[in-house]
Enzyme design. Structure first.
Site, PDB file in Angstrom:
ATOM      1  N   ASP A 146       0.785  -0.690  -0.349  1.00  0.00           N
ATOM      2  CA  ASP A 146      -0.007   0.308   0.008  1.00  0.00           C
ATOM      3  C   ASP A 146       0.620   1.399  -0.586  1.00  0.00           C
ATOM      4  O   ASP A 146       2.154   1.057   0.684  1.00  0.00           O
ATOM      5  CB  ASP A 146      -0.983   0.347   1.459  1.00  0.00           C
ATOM      6  CG  ASP A 146      -2.411  -0.413   1.405  1.00  0.00           C
ATOM      7  OD1 ASP A 146      -2.952   0.380  -0.010  1.00  0.00           O
ATOM      8  OD2 ASP A 146      -3.360  -0.515   1.395  1.00  0.00           O
ATOM      9  N   GLU A 162      -7.460   2.946  -5.971  1.00  0.00           N
ATOM     10  CA  GLU A 162      -8.229   2.968  -4.885  1.00  0.00           C
ATOM     11  C   GLU A 162      -9.187   3.772  -5.171  1.00  0.00           C
ATOM     12  O   GLU A 162      -8.623   5.179  -4.605  1.00  0.00           O
ATOM     13  CB  GLU A 162      -8.981   2.971  -3.633  1.00  0.00           C
ATOM     14  CG  GLU A 162      -9.555   2.654  -2.817  1.00  0.00           C
ATOM     15  CD  GLU A 162      -9.647   3.126  -1.132  1.00  0.00           C
ATOM     16  OE1 GLU A 162     -10.437   2.700  -0.250  1.00  0.00           O
ATOM     17  OE2 GLU A 162      -8.710   4.491  -1.079  1.00  0.00           O
TER      18      GLU A 162
END
Length: 534
Positions: A100, A269
């Site tokens: 991430d 995202e």
């Protein structure tokens, strides 16, 4: 079929939330050594890659998504040496490692913000989004924070407000400043040089903001759903604090860095305005791919939900190979969301089967392979700021973040020898990995079977998708690639259903639950399905 550089197309990516995966030192918090210890579980599932949620130093106001140092490992999770070993061990098992990156904002404790807040003329004064108050001292505009209240907080030293799309402890980086962008791109290079295979970019729709600080318009009354009324920030259209067309430029900057290395992946995202997906991802210059919250926020489990996403949003995006996901660290677990309460193995198996049958790179969240339901937590156990804001009406994200149950009979469910940072309920312990590993009828055994099925059939991994007309709770579509065509039929309902087969429907490749071929029709029991040659 994808090339070697496109290894991610149709891959199964397994998301790990490090705090809750495996703790090896007894402090109740998962660590990198724990992830390494359980790599064989992930490899045994058939995963092609692992995606790690943040493991960086953080004050944990938002549990890792408030980063105080982009280029190190949180002490409670290990060291850079532990990370390097994890990369090596992951690759040894034939899997990729994705991490991430939270580049839209930092923690207020990051050294960049510590310097920026001191004055309006220091070297990093413009690294964050600062603005003067209105004459009466009120906030610069109407932007609302995703965690409630104005998206601005006052700094008495600078005598200005700073912008934060989330918590006040998560100041927004200013991507209009080229130095900021260069610094963020160097963060990516730091981890790429350590051997990571790519990044999942948190809130990638929110890198750029409107520099004029224009007010966001209201969401029209006729478009407001129950979900919108549940949270005030959703009553405005976030078109100036995020989701801007100019954000494409930031995606291109990330992709350019990825192209400096071989066979790397960047996916985003996109939690708001899913119609922007095609502008931010796909093709040769933008992010490789991305996902929206279309399935993540769905509570209905109805056939039109699946058809609408592919036909209305994805069909026009010819150069985008999508991601598909039903679950992650922010969302109520699908078994509970779709009516399974504290556990429904038949529903869990059906959801997993649909997930791997749909077109896209699969993103599977830890515990999904065990059929774990959402955990119903008491007030004393809530750690998440969203739960703290709205408890008891909304309990936040902790219910999907509870630790993995590895051993049913162990005090800490095999997650820890200490006290887990979030409780592990009995209805998770009975679904522990050790119990399911020895049961050929378990959700885990099913997950392994269907992942293997996807890998064995190019149509499921890479193929085009076309939805078919159905009635009631039946979902049907075809997948086709490399001369192979498959028909996928699922009964999403609790009642039995029938489906009239297409002409030429052939042998059954896979069946779930009570499925019978009756002439030119399929008889489908509750939560059942079949994949046939077409």
């Amino acid at each position: 079929m994808g090339s070697k550089a496109e290894w991610w197309k149709g891959a199964v990516v397994y998301q790990i939330y490090p705090r809750s995966f495996r703790d090896t030192n007894g402090d109740g918090i998962g660590d990198l050594k724990g992830i390494e210890e359980k790599l064989d579980h992930v490899a045994g599932l058939g995963a092609d890659a692992i995606w790690l949620s943040p493991f960086y130093p953080s004050p944990n106001k938002d549990f890792g998504y408030d980063v105080s140092d982009y280029c190190d490992v949180a002490p409670e999770m290990g060291t850079l040496a532990d990370f390097d070993r994890l990369v090596k061990e992951t690759h040894k098992r034939g899997m990729k490692l994705i991490v991430d990156q939270v580049l839209a904002h930092t923690s207020e404790q990051h050294q960049w913000f510590q310097e920026s807040q001191l004055s309006a003329d220091n070297a990093k004064s413009d690294w964050y989004v600062w603005a003067d108050a209105k004459e009466d001292g009120t906030v610069p505009n109407n932007w609302l924070s995703a965690f409630g209240g104005p998206a601005w907080s006052w700094n008495p030293v600078r005598r200005q407000y700073y912008h934060h799309k989330f918590l006040k402890s998560q100041p927004k980086l200013n991507f209009h400043n080229e130095e900021v962008v260069d610094a963020c791109m160097n963060v990516l290079r730091f981890w790429l040089d350590r051997g990571v295979d790519g990044f999942r970019l948190d809130v990638a729709n929110a890198y750029l903001h409107d520099a004029r600080l224009t007010d966001n318009p209201p969401l029209p009354m006729e478009k407001r759903t129950f979900m919108d009324w549940a949270h005030a920030p959703r009553l405005q259209q976030h078109i100036h604090d995020a989701n801007m067309p100019e954000n494409e430029w930031a995606m291109k900057r990330v992709r350019a860095v990825m192209e400096e290395y071989d066979e790397r992946l960047a996916f985003g995202e996109f939690s708001e305005r899913q119609e922007m997906l095609g502008l931010y991802a796909g093709g040769l210059e933008r992010l490789h791919t991305g996902y929206t919250f279309h399935f993540l926020e769905d509570w209905s489990f109805e056939p039109p939900v699946f058809r609408e996403y592919y036909e209305d949003l994805l069909a026009p995006l010819a150069d985008l190979f999508p991601c598909v996901t039903f679950s992650n660290h922010d969302i109520v677990r699908p078994v509970t969301r779709w009516g399974g309460g504290q556990g429904d193995d038949a529903l869990a198996k059906l959801a997993l089967t649909i997930l791997v049958a749909l077109k896209g790179t699969v993103l599977m969240y830890q515990g999904e392979e065990l059929g774990l339901p959402e955990v119903d937590l008491d007030r004393k156990d809530i750690k998440d700021p969203v739960g703290d804001l709205y408890f008891p009406w909304v309990k936040g994200r902790d219910g999907c973040r509870t630790p993995m149950p590895w051993e049913s009979g162990a005090e800490g469910a095999g997650f820890t020898t200490g006290t887990p940072w979030l409780p592990i309920p009995d209805y998770h312990k009975v679904r522990a990995a050790d119990v399911q590993a020895g049961d050929m009828n378990s959700v885990l055994a099913h997950a392994r079977q269907i992942v293997a099925l996807r890998k064995a059939h190019p149509a499921l991994k890479f193929g085009d998708i076309r939805f078919l007309d159905t009635e009631g709770k039946v979902l049907a579509f075809t997948r086709e690639a490399e001369g192979e065509k498959l028909l996928c039929v699922f009964n999403l309902g609790a009642e039995a259903a029938r489906y009239a087969l297409l002409d030429g429907a052939g042998e059954t490749v896979f069946a779930l639950g009570e499925v019978k071929r009756e002439g030119e029709a399929l008889s489908l029991g509750s939560r059942s399905g079949a994949i046939l040659k077409a």
